[in-house]
Design an enzyme around this catalytic site. Structure first.
Site, PDB file in Angstrom:
ATOM      1  N   CYS A   1       0.846  -1.190   0.000  1.00 35.19           N
ATOM      2  CA  CYS A   1       0.000   0.000   0.000  1.00 35.19           C
ATOM      3  C   CYS A   1       0.881   1.239   0.000  1.00 35.19           C
ATOM      4  O   CYS A   1       2.062   1.188   0.355  1.00 35.19           O
ATOM      5  CB  CYS A   1      -0.886   0.008   1.229  1.00 35.19           C
ATOM      6  SG  CYS A   1      -1.999  -1.389   1.250  1.00 35.19           S
TER       7      CYS A   1
ATOM      8  N   TYR B   1      -5.528 -13.261  -4.385  1.00 36.02           N
ATOM      9  CA  TYR B   1      -4.975 -12.770  -3.126  1.00 36.02           C
ATOM     10  C   TYR B   1      -5.639 -13.398  -1.901  1.00 36.02           C
ATOM     11  O   TYR B   1      -6.829 -13.192  -1.656  1.00 36.02           O
ATOM     12  CB  TYR B   1      -5.142 -11.246  -3.095  1.00 36.02           C
ATOM     13  CG  TYR B   1      -4.738 -10.567  -1.811  1.00 36.02           C
ATOM     14  CD1 TYR B   1      -3.450 -10.670  -1.315  1.00 36.02           C
ATOM     15  CD2 TYR B   1      -5.646  -9.782  -1.109  1.00 36.02           C
ATOM     16  CE1 TYR B   1      -3.079 -10.015  -0.148  1.00 36.02           C
ATOM     17  CE2 TYR B   1      -5.284  -9.118   0.048  1.00 36.02           C
ATOM     18  CZ  TYR B   1      -4.001  -9.241   0.526  1.00 36.02           C
ATOM     19  OH  TYR B   1      -3.631  -8.590   1.670  1.00 36.02           O
TER      20      TYR B   1
ATOM     21  N   ASP C   1       3.055  -9.569   9.164  1.00 36.33           N
ATOM     22  CA  ASP C   1       3.850  -9.633   7.934  1.00 36.33           C
ATOM     23  C   ASP C   1       4.891  -8.508   7.911  1.00 36.33           C
ATOM     24  O   ASP C   1       6.072  -8.743   7.635  1.00 36.33           O
ATOM     25  CB  ASP C   1       2.873  -9.506   6.750  1.00 36.33           C
ATOM     26  CG  ASP C   1       3.511  -9.827   5.424  1.00 36.33           C
ATOM     27  OD1 ASP C   1       4.600 -10.425   5.405  1.00 36.33           O
ATOM     28  OD2 ASP C   1       2.903  -9.476   4.389  1.00 36.33           O
TER      29      ASP C   1
END
Ligand code: ADP
Ligand code: SF4
Length: 686
Positions: A31, A171, A267
């Site tokens: 992002c 995804y 993550d």
């Protein structure tokens, strides 16, 4: 310089179904706060990554349908054909440098707020969104909904190909998309063939892969991003259980496995909580179950660590989001034998805060990030020198160091004078705090670059006075003298000094970092709300003191929700035995007692405090600036054309802001003065 042959393996091509990645460097989806709202800025940023040598450059999450409206977060958008031109800008920018463009197709399901589209969110089963307190729920998908969703996904894949993408993602990489929600037993309570057994819960993911291969697989690679472990134990997907079984079930279906841990906070773990390569234990099994290439992440910045991942058969491609943000030219630097020049990510997650605050991505290490289009800034190229200015930069914190680096690269003569024996300013001090060691890279990268420049001289142990400035002979003076933490308690909650707070009665973060000892029990009053208050509490606790963190906010380090670490910070404090007293302000300190008040009711209470550390706000070190201003015309007579204050010395802020300030001044000091908006904007009518 020739490439070190040790790293040759990183530059081998990798076949991804019908396409070939030219090397093993893969910029995985991330992002950026620009997305569909700022497509030119977004495209230029990705283009620079491609130029920097990444073989594959991905988008962030791209919404495939109006029922997956992720507003107010600014992600990619592919709702219909009208979104194609914006995305084509990106694929064109990536192709211009010989890289493959990848797109991450997403339906957010129950994570979609739909606050713009006003659609009803969809999920495997009726449920409240687990990620927010939004007072709405998602409805259970019917079979017809599932068919419709598969159709939207297929249409999106076809559109993505038309927009020029070479790699199309299905995804399931975080808890943020429908295929993952179907996999998660806790969210999927269906009793039909899409619920129950793992084979049933994986059915949708299988169908999406097959649909996508069928639609575009002849020319595009179909990648699956899948979180093999949610790091929540038996309540979630585990790499030793269902994570492994999903890979085994679908092993040969995609052209590429992009594997990680979930959720995003796991993550993109900050360096404070996880070292480079931390996902290896979770993802290493994947290659044993598939013949398809495997990409994974782990904040990789060391080429040796990358080579090791490949040689040991953990990964085929080195995935990176943050390392590619901190240094878009990381692959190219390794390729040209300049690996010592890599600007290594420090793991601070300021980049994440762009997404969370819905503003263009910023990076502590790379001040050009997000400025590629709107300011025309390039991470490696600088405008040539336009004049024969001689610079004196006072202060070698992040602002002074970056200013000197950029001016030096532009060919200017620079003297960088630092009062203390140590370079780095606040970064050097803070990097000695628990968990922040990697932050010293902000200093080390810049000092290493400066040491190579013949026009830059660094003077340590050189406190600069106004008289010295007059005698020095510089034409331009930059004051990057930083700031000190205030001791009087003034900050957000208190605009007047707190009675009893003063030098000698309470300690500041500077005092603690400079080795002054606190007495137990100690109260850390945190009205700063970023990382420092909690880290000092942690440090004092580990030294054996009884510690209470008092904060007017509802939780410790409240701003760090934007850097994905608030919950971990709070957990670490609680685990280490620090008491947290939220929603309380301080009223006064005397006789070993700290008076408090509830921020809601005003009800007063007291707590024993043999010492207090106050973390509220900072005061700029502006003494030299004021002395120079008082010199008036004598400065001009001495040949000084300009005196400019930058960084914390102007207004205390983040390290990222100080680096940006130094960079900006070094690039723009010679630009004509103007009242115009200092960057390009993407206007709805333009
Ligand atoms: P910033 O984040 O804006 O770079 P820092 O506080 O990290 O600010 O760094 C400021 C640096 O300036 C510190 O290393 C400090 O020692 C140095 N400094 C402050 N005043 C002077 C001075 N008069 N002469 C030389 N160095 C100074
Ligand atoms: Fe790394 Fe921090 Fe830059 Fe993000 S902002 S890429 S974590 S240095």
């Amino acid at each position: 310089m020739p490439r070190d042959p040790r790293f040759d393996i990183l530059f081998e091509p990798v076949r991804l179904g019908p396409v070939v990645a030219k090397n093993r460097f893969f910029q995985v989806p991330h992002c950026n706060g620009m997305g569909h709202a700022k497509p030119r800025a977004h495209a230029a940023m990705r283009g620079v990554k491609a130029e920097g040598g990444w073989a594959v450059v991905s988008t962030e999450e791209v919404e495939i349908h109006a029922s997956s409206d992720l507003s107010p977060y600014v992600e990619g958008r592919l709702w219909d054909d009208r979104d194609l031109p914006a995305l084509a800008l990106l694929s064109d920018a990536v192709h211009a440098h010989g890289a493959l463009a990848a797109i991450e197709l997403v339906h957010g399901g129950m994570n979609a707020s739909n606050q713009y589209s006003r659609d009803v969110a969809i999920a495997p089963s009726a449920i409240a969104s687990p990620d927010s307190y939004t007072p709405s729920q998602a409805r259970a998908m019917t079979k017809a909904d599932i068919r419709a969703y598969r159709r939207w996904h297929r249409d999106a894949a076809l559109r993505a190909r038309r927009a020029g993408f070479d790699v199309i993602y299905v995804y399931a990489g975080h808890g943020l998309s429908l295929p993952m929600h179907f996999l998660q037993a806790r969210h999927n309570r269906r009793t039909d063939e899409y619920g129950g057994s793992l084979v049933n819960r994986a059915r949708l993911l299988r169908e999406l892969i097959e649909d996508t291969k069928d639609a575009v697989g002849d020319t595009c690679a179909v990648a699956v991003r899948f979180a093999v472990d949610e790091l929540r134990g038996a309540d979630g997907i585990e790499s030793s259980g269902e994570g492994r079984e999903v890979v085994a079930l679908l092993a040969e279906l995609p052209d590429l496995w992009d594997v990680n841990v979930s959720d995003w906070a796991n993550d993109s773990m900050p360096s404070r909580f996880a070292p480079e390569g931390f996902q290896e234990d979770k993802v290493r099994f994947v290659k044993s179950l598939t013949s398809k290439p495997v990409v994974g992440v782990g904040r990789f910045t060391s080429p040796d660590a990358m080579v090791s991942q490949i040689r040991r058969g953990v990964l085929d491609m080195i995935g990176a989001a943050r390392p590619s943000i901190a240094d878009p030219f990381l692959p190219r630097k390794i390729e040209s034998g300049e690996q010592d020049d890599i600007r290594e990510c420090i793991g601070c997650n300021i980049c994440v805060s762009g997404d969370y605050t819905m503003t263009p991505i910023r990076c502590t290490q790379n001040p050009t990030m997000g400025e590629e289009w709107r300011k025309g800034w390039h991470p490696e190229r600088l405008p040539p020198r336009t004049a024969d200015d001689a610079f004196l930069i006072v202060g070698a914190g992040p602002a002074g160091l970056e200013c000197a680096r950029v001016l030096g690269r532009r060919g200017h003569a620079v003297v960088l004078a630092e009062a203390t024996a140590e370079l780095g300013g606040r970064v050097a001090r803070e990097a000695r705090l628990p968990g922040l060691a990697a932050w010293v890279r902000v200093r080390d990268y810049r000092v290493q670059q400066l040491n190579k420049m013949s026009t830059v001289e660094i003077c340590r142990g050189s406190p600069v006075t106004a008289d010295q400035v007059l005698e020095f002979g510089a034409t331009r003076v930059v004051l990057a003298t930083g700031s000190r933490w205030r001791v009087d308690g003034v900050g957000r909650a208190n605009t007047d000094p707190v009675p009893g707070f003063g030098a000698g009665t309470v300690l500041t973060p500077d005092d603690v970092m400079e080795g002054r000892e606190a007495a137990s029990p100690v109260v850390v009053f945190d009205d700063d709300h970023y990382y420092l208050g909690a880290i000092l509490a942690e440090k004092l606790r580990s030294a054996g003191l009884a510690v209470t963190l008092v904060t007017p906010a509802a939780c410790a380090s409240a701003w760090t929700v934007h850097t994905l670490e608030q919950h971990r910070i709070q957990q670490r404090l609680l685990d280490s035995g620090v008491a947290i007293l939220a929603n309380h302000n301080v009223k006064g300190y005397a006789g070993g007692t700290l008076r408090l008040a509830c921020t809601y009711t005003g009800r007063e209470s007291a707590i024993a405090a043999a010492s207090v550390v106050t973390v509220t706000a900072r005061v700029s070190n502006d003494a030299l600036a004021l002395e120079l201003a008082a010199l008036g015309a004598r400065l001009a007579t001495a040949g000084v054309v300009s005196v400019t204050t930058i960084g914390d010395a102007l207004a205390p802020s983040t390290i990222a802001a100080a680096v940006y300030a130094g960079h900006r001044h070094a690039r723009e000091f010679d630009a004509p003065e103007s009242d115009a908006v200092p960057f390009l904007r993407e206007l709805p009518t333009a």
